[in-house]
Design a protein around this motif. Structure first.
Motif, short mmCIF file in Angstrom:
data_model
loop_
_atom_site.label_atom_id
_atom_site.label_comp_id
_atom_site.label_asym_id
_atom_site.label_seq_id
_atom_site.Cartn_x
_atom_site.Cartn_y
_atom_site.Cartn_z
N SER A 59 -5.04 -7.61 8.05
CA SER A 59 -6.03 -8.28 7.22
C SER A 59 -6.18 -7.46 5.94
CB SER A 59 -7.37 -8.37 7.96
OG SER A 59 -7.81 -7.09 8.34
N PRO A 60 -6.50 -8.10 4.82
CA PRO A 60 -6.61 -7.37 3.56
C PRO A 60 -7.86 -6.50 3.52
CG PRO A 60 -7.17 -9.68 3.27
CD PRO A 60 -6.64 -9.55 4.65
N THR A 61 -7.76 -5.36 2.85
CA THR A 61 -8.89 -4.45 2.72
C THR A 61 -8.89 -3.82 1.34
OG1 THR A 61 -9.95 -2.46 3.64
CG2 THR A 61 -7.56 -2.49 3.62
N VAL A 62 -10.07 -3.48 0.86
CA VAL A 62 -10.19 -2.78 -0.41
C VAL A 62 -10.44 -1.28 -0.19
CG1 VAL A 62 -11.03 -4.81 -1.64
CG2 VAL A 62 -12.67 -3.26 -0.54
N ARG A 63 -10.60 -0.87 1.07
CA ARG A 63 -10.83 0.55 1.37
C ARG A 63 -9.52 1.32 1.30
NH1 ARG A 63 -12.71 0.40 7.01
NH2 ARG A 63 -11.98 2.56 6.88
N PRO A 64 -9.46 2.37 0.48
CA PRO A 64 -8.22 3.13 0.36
C PRO A 64 -7.74 3.73 1.68
CG PRO A 64 -9.68 3.64 -1.46
CD PRO A 64 -10.48 2.83 -0.49
N GLN A 110 -0.41 3.80 -3.77
CA GLN A 110 0.34 2.69 -4.36
C GLN A 110 -0.51 1.42 -4.32
OE1 GLN A 110 3.57 3.82 -5.64
NE2 GLN A 110 2.19 5.51 -5.16
N GLY A 111 -0.83 0.89 -5.49
CA GLY A 111 -1.73 -0.25 -5.58
C GLY A 111 -1.02 -1.58 -5.75
N CYS A 112 -1.73 -2.52 -6.31
CA CYS A 112 -1.24 -3.90 -6.39
C CYS A 112 -0.06 -4.07 -7.35
CB CYS A 112 -2.38 -4.82 -6.79
SG CYS A 112 -3.69 -4.92 -5.54
N SER A 113 0.14 -3.11 -8.25
CA SER A 113 1.28 -3.20 -9.16
C SER A 113 2.56 -2.69 -8.53
CB SER A 113 0.99 -2.41 -10.44
OG SER A 113 0.80 -1.04 -10.15
N ALA A 114 2.45 -2.06 -7.36
CA ALA A 114 3.62 -1.52 -6.67
C ALA A 114 4.33 -2.59 -5.85
CB ALA A 114 3.20 -0.38 -5.75
N ARG A 147 2.59 -0.90 -0.82
CA ARG A 147 1.18 -0.93 -1.19
C ARG A 147 0.31 -0.31 -0.09
NH1 ARG A 147 0.95 -7.18 -3.49
NH2 ARG A 147 2.18 -6.78 -5.38
N GLY A 148 -0.54 0.59 -0.49
CA GLY A 148 -1.40 1.32 0.45
C GLY A 148 -0.89 2.70 0.75
N ALA A 149 0.41 2.92 0.62
CA ALA A 149 0.98 4.25 0.87
C ALA A 149 0.52 5.22 -0.20
CB ALA A 149 2.50 4.17 0.89
N VAL A 150 0.57 6.50 0.12
CA VAL A 150 0.18 7.54 -0.83
C VAL A 150 1.40 8.38 -1.16
CG1 VAL A 150 -1.32 9.52 -1.25
CG2 VAL A 150 -2.16 7.58 0.10
N ALA A 151 1.70 8.52 -2.44
CA ALA A 151 2.84 9.32 -2.89
C ALA A 151 2.53 10.80 -2.69
CB ALA A 151 3.14 9.05 -4.35
N TYR A 152 3.55 11.58 -2.43
CA TYR A 152 3.35 13.01 -2.23
C TYR A 152 2.82 13.69 -3.49
CZ TYR A 152 4.44 17.95 -1.45
OH TYR A 152 4.35 19.31 -1.34
N ASP A 153 3.36 13.31 -4.64
CA ASP A 153 2.88 13.91 -5.89
C ASP A 153 3.04 12.93 -7.04
OD1 ASP A 153 5.61 13.95 -6.58
OD2 ASP A 153 5.84 16.06 -6.03
N ALA A 154 2.82 13.41 -8.24
CA ALA A 154 2.79 12.54 -9.41
C ALA A 154 4.16 12.03 -9.82
CB ALA A 154 2.16 13.29 -10.59
N PRO A 164 -5.13 -9.39 -5.78
CA PRO A 164 -5.32 -10.77 -6.24
C PRO A 164 -4.04 -11.56 -6.11
CG PRO A 164 -5.17 -9.25 -8.08
CD PRO A 164 -5.27 -8.40 -6.87
N PRO A 165 -4.13 -12.87 -5.93
CA PRO A 165 -2.91 -13.67 -5.79
C PRO A 165 -2.11 -13.63 -7.09
CG PRO A 165 -4.83 -15.08 -6.04
CD PRO A 165 -5.35 -13.69 -5.84
N ALA A 166 -0.80 -13.70 -6.92
CA ALA A 166 0.07 -13.71 -8.09
C ALA A 166 -0.16 -14.99 -8.88
CB ALA A 166 1.54 -13.62 -7.64
N PRO A 167 -0.11 -14.90 -10.20
CA PRO A 167 -0.32 -16.11 -11.01
C PRO A 167 0.74 -17.16 -10.73
CG PRO A 167 0.53 -14.32 -12.36
CD PRO A 167 0.17 -13.71 -11.03
#
Length: 363
Positions: A42-47, A299-303, A308-315, A357-360
């Protein structure tokens, strides 16, 4: 040379240490996105929830992680335990956590990780598994046929250190000591005073804690300090814990993150553990700054939807080779719950996805 069993025993070291303890070629082997780890989402906004959900979908066969050594995949019990703790912290992915816990209890899996208990017995691995079983609400005295608290207590030396019993040497360190103190604190018998004293007395003159014991020069380490602070706070050593928190605050990078020993750039593993220690220790200013750094690495919605949701090790960006390890410990910081009180009770069964958000619509 150590046998494969000894190598697997090293996986007791939390994921952050594996970056230095294992060869650079070693990488977590993850299943493709949407494999068999979780049937629903289910979708969530919590990181923290989004990160935990992504991690659940990376489990191999839906119940474990693997690491690759010289081109061959081996069971990675240590990373699997990191994931179980992350699922509890994120308050979700409980279905995946239950499957992973059952996998850890298999005789060949638990034996390869803890040792046989006589000629081979690994302190850090035993402490880490004990904590996971407690978090899951299992019976630590009869997990996979092993009495984990008794096994761990048998590895305590007269000076209070939890040490490996192995023909290959003693690889125990401050991570294992802190995890042992936390895990045994959660048992009816509590953490032995000598073990708590040993950890407290290992504090460096600058207030931080070292990764390795007995070195000529005491060198503080962010990861070791974050775990030691939690262990000492849980066992009533407030002064020592507060001094450690002060060291963490003084060594926070300008971007809010924390670096591994010998490095200067922030990484998600060190930052995750430090954030957990700071937030649970009441250092909200630096803790929230570190939390913000973890969110920026997520990794957010642009990824790509698969990450999406994963965390990169560094910058430098997301890397599939270390993404699971980075995400597992980042979740601990994103949630902020201390290991001493972490519980899977009430966790939702599904593995959430990042709400976007849904893709346009296209014509």
């Amino acid at each position: 040379m150590p046998t494969l069993r000894r190598t697997l025993g090293l996986l007791a070291i939390p994921a952050v240490a594996l970056a230095t303890a294992l060869p650079a070629a070693t990488a977590a082997h993850a299943a493709p996105e949407n494999a068999t780890a979780a049937a629903t989402s289910s979708p969530t906004v919590r990181p923290d929830a989004a990160a935990g959900g992504w991690l659940a979908r990376q489990l191999v066969d839906g119940d474990h992680f693997e690491s690759v050594f010289n081109g061959t995949a081996y069971p990675d019990q240590g990373l699997t335990i990191d994931a179980v703790l992350a699922f509890a912290a994120s308050r979700g992915s409980d279905e995946a956590a239950a499957k992973a816990t059952a996998w850890l209890a298999k005789p060949e899996i638990i034996g390869g990780y803890l040792g046989d208990g006589t000629t081979e017995a690994y302190a850090g691995a035993t402490a880490k598994l004990l904590l996971a079983v407690e978090v899951r609400g299992g019976d630590p005295a009869a997990f996979g046929g092993v009495d984990l608290p008794a096994r761990l207590r048998s590895l305590q030396t007269a000076e209070g250190r939890f040490s490996d019993r192995s023909q290959w040497g003693d690889y125990s360190n401050a991570f294992g000591q802190s995890l042992a103190v936390i895990a045994l604190h959660r048992t009816p018998g509590g953490a032995p005073a000598a073990a708590v004293d040993f950890l407290a007395n290992s504090q460096c003159a600058d207030g931080g804690f070292p990764l390795s014991f007995g070195q000529a020069a005491c060198t503080s380490d962010a990861d070791a300090t974050a775990l030691a602070v939690q262990a000492l706070a849980a066992t009533g050593r407030a002064a020592k814990a507060n001094t450690g928190l002060g060291w963490l605050t003084a060594h926070q990078n300008a971007d809010g993150g924390f670096a591994a020993a010998g490095a200067t750039a922030s990484n998600a593993n060190s930052t995750g553990l430090a954030t957990q220690a700071l937030l649970s220790g009441g250092r909200l200013g630096p803790g929230l700054k570190a939390w913000g750094r973890l969110v920026k690495l997520q990794q957010g919605c642009s990824a790509d939807p698969a990450v999406r949701g994963a965390v990169a090790y560094d910058a430098t960006g997301f890397n599939a080779g270390n993404g699971a390890r980075a995400t597992a410990q980042a979740v601990l910081g994103l949630a902020g719950t201390p290991l001493s009180t972490l519980s899977a009770s009430g966790a939702a069964p599904d593995a959430p996805t990042q709400a976007c958000p849904p893709a346009p619509a296209t014509r």
